[in-house]
Design a protein around this motif. Sequence first.
Motif, mmCIF file in Angstrom:
data_model
loop_
_atom_site.group_PDB
_atom_site.id
_atom_site.type_symbol
_atom_site.label_atom_id
_atom_site.label_comp_id
_atom_site.label_asym_id
_atom_site.label_seq_id
_atom_site.Cartn_x
_atom_site.Cartn_y
_atom_site.Cartn_z
ATOM 1 N N SER A 146 0.938 -1.082 0.095
ATOM 2 C CA SER A 146 0.268 -0.068 -0.039
ATOM 3 C C SER A 146 0.681 1.287 -0.010
ATOM 4 C CB SER A 146 -0.993 0.063 1.105
ATOM 5 O OG SER A 146 -1.964 -1.156 1.315
ATOM 6 N N LEU A 160 -7.620 7.483 5.285
ATOM 7 C CA LEU A 160 -7.173 6.207 5.965
ATOM 8 C C LEU A 160 -6.618 6.740 7.573
ATOM 9 C CD1 LEU A 160 -5.539 3.919 3.584
ATOM 10 C CD2 LEU A 160 -7.878 3.695 4.297
ATOM 11 N N LYS A 163 -9.720 7.574 10.080
ATOM 12 C CA LYS A 163 -10.772 6.594 10.154
ATOM 13 C C LYS A 163 -10.296 5.900 11.325
ATOM 14 C CE LYS A 163 -13.576 8.168 7.295
ATOM 15 N NZ LYS A 163 -15.055 8.909 7.639
ATOM 16 N N THR A 166 -9.669 0.184 9.478
ATOM 17 C CA THR A 166 -9.369 0.119 8.235
ATOM 18 C C THR A 166 -9.364 -1.505 7.753
ATOM 19 O OG1 THR A 166 -7.831 1.771 8.543
ATOM 20 C CG2 THR A 166 -7.374 0.587 6.673
ATOM 21 N N HIS A 167 -9.938 -1.717 6.507
ATOM 22 C CA HIS A 167 -9.823 -3.103 6.184
ATOM 23 C C HIS A 167 -8.318 -3.477 5.899
ATOM 24 C CE1 HIS A 167 -11.629 -5.587 2.699
ATOM 25 N NE2 HIS A 167 -11.581 -6.510 3.774
ATOM 26 N N VAL A 170 -6.346 -3.260 2.707
ATOM 27 C CA VAL A 170 -5.861 -1.722 2.556
ATOM 28 C C VAL A 170 -4.538 -1.150 3.165
ATOM 29 C CG1 VAL A 170 -6.730 0.680 2.592
ATOM 30 C CG2 VAL A 170 -8.248 -1.034 2.267
ATOM 31 N N LYS A 171 -4.443 -1.992 4.595
ATOM 32 C CA LYS A 171 -3.356 -1.627 5.297
ATOM 33 C C LYS A 171 -1.963 -2.238 4.590
ATOM 34 C CE LYS A 171 -5.357 -1.541 9.763
ATOM 35 N NZ LYS A 171 -5.834 -2.232 11.132
ATOM 36 N N HIS A 231 -12.607 0.176 2.198
ATOM 37 C CA HIS A 231 -11.311 0.713 2.485
ATOM 38 C C HIS A 231 -11.428 1.220 4.236
ATOM 39 C CE1 HIS A 231 -11.527 1.834 -1.905
ATOM 40 N NE2 HIS A 231 -10.391 1.402 -1.569
ATOM 41 N N ALA A 232 -12.190 2.264 4.533
ATOM 42 C CA ALA A 232 -11.998 2.451 5.937
ATOM 43 C C ALA A 232 -13.364 2.754 6.440
ATOM 44 C CB ALA A 232 -10.969 3.276 6.019
ATOM 45 N N GLN A 238 -16.061 -2.033 9.043
ATOM 46 C CA GLN A 238 -16.029 -1.020 7.948
ATOM 47 C C GLN A 238 -17.566 -0.662 7.511
ATOM 48 O OE1 GLN A 238 -12.869 -2.816 8.678
ATOM 49 N NE2 GLN A 238 -13.404 -3.661 6.810
#
Length: 413
Positions: A146, A160, A163, A166-167, A170-171, A231-232, A238
Motif C-alpha cells: 500500500s 485512512l 478513520k 481500516t480494512h 488496505v493496510k 477501505h475504512a 467498515q
Amino acid sequence: MRLIAGDIWNRWAAAIAIALTAISVVQARAAQQPPAPAAAAKPAAPPSAAARQAPPATAAAGACVSCHAAVPKHAAVHPKLADCVSCHVPKTRDAHAFDDKKCTVCHQMVKKNDKFVHGPVAAGECLACHDPHGSDEPAQVRVFGSDLCQKCHVDMKARLAEKRFTHAPVKEDCATCHNPHASPSKYQIRNDSAEQCLACHKTLRKELVTARVQHEAVAVDRECLNCHDPHASDFDKQLKGTSMQLCLSCHDKEQDAPSGKVQNVKSWLQTHTDLHGPIRQQDSEHFRLLRKDYPETFYSPYEPKNYELCFTCHEPDLAKVERTATVTGFRDGDQNLHFLHVNRTEKGRTCRACHEAHSSTVPKHLRETVPFGDWQMPVGYTQTADGGRCAPGCHLPKTYSRALTRIGTAGGK
C-alpha cells in the motif's frame, strides 16, 4: 695555366669538406647535451569527479557493468539484466545513445476485455511503479504494498489516517483487491461482485451458501458494498453507518419477502417510541435473518430451541418455571403467566403473539393489535399498579396482580 687552375680547385674542395665535417661534429655534440630547463609552469588541476567517472566514448557489448556494477545488486532483477541491448538498443557506436524499447514489447499487461486501465499503464509510465533494472521488492516495484499506491493516492492516505477502522488488505497490499495494471471492472477491481469479498471471507461464504434465508442486500446493487466501505470507516467491520441507520436506509418502506410483507420499520419506530433494548442500543439462516431461532408463527408447540434469540438476553425460566415470585412480573400471585401462555404442547403462544419485536407505544413492547391472518386482533392491555388487565380477541377479559395474597389462585378473573 691548367696546372694552376687544377691546384686551386683541389684546395677549394678540401676546404668545403673540412667545413662540412666541422658542422656535423657540432650537431652531434648538441644532440648529446640535455635541453635547457624550461620556465617553471603551474601544476595541472586534478580531473573533476564527473571527468573521472565519465564513461568511454565507445564500449564493447557486455561492458555496461564496468560502470553500472551496482544495478544487479538487488533481490529482484529484470530477467534480461545481463543483456542490456535487449532494452537499450544502441543508435551508434556511442555507448549512451539508445532507442529504449517500451515495456509492452515484452509485457502484455492489458488484456482484450480490460475496459479499465491504471493511469500510469495507459500512459506507458511503467517506471512510476517499477524500477526497470532491479529492486529489493517483488516484481521490481519501487516500494512494496500500500505504501507504493499511497505515493500517488494521497487523498486515500489522508482518509485512512482519520478513520478508526481500516480494512486489512488496505493496510497491507491494495493489489489484494485491485489489479495494478488493468481489469474489466471499474477501479481495476479484480472481481466486481461479492466473490471479491468471499475469496477471503470464507466463513461468511459458507453461511451464505447454507443459509435458509438470504438477505437481499447481499445480492442486489453493490452487494457487500451496500453496507460496508471497502477501505475504512468509523464503524466496526467498515460499516457505512450504525446498524440502525443502515437497516432503515432500506426498511423505510414496505418490503416484499418470501414470508410475506415486511413493514415500514422506520415509520413504525417513529410512532412507537418504547424501543426494544437491541433497537435502543442500535446494535442467517433464521427467520428474517435473525441471529438465532425465533418463532415465525402465532402458535407453536413449546421447544426451547425456538426461543434461542429471545433467551440470549431474557431468562429462559420465563417459559420453563410454572410458579415463581421473582423470574417475571407477568404473574398472578406466583403463577407464571408466561409459562401459562407459552409452555404448551399445542397452540402455545409465541413471543410475537403479544410482543412487538422492535418497539411499541405500550410498556414491555406489548402489541396494540396482533396479526391473526387477515385480522388485526386487539390486545386491549392496561397496566395497573401491581399488574394489569387485557381483553384480547383470544379470551375473555382477564386481570392479574403480583400481590402474594393471590398465591394459589387459578390465574386471573
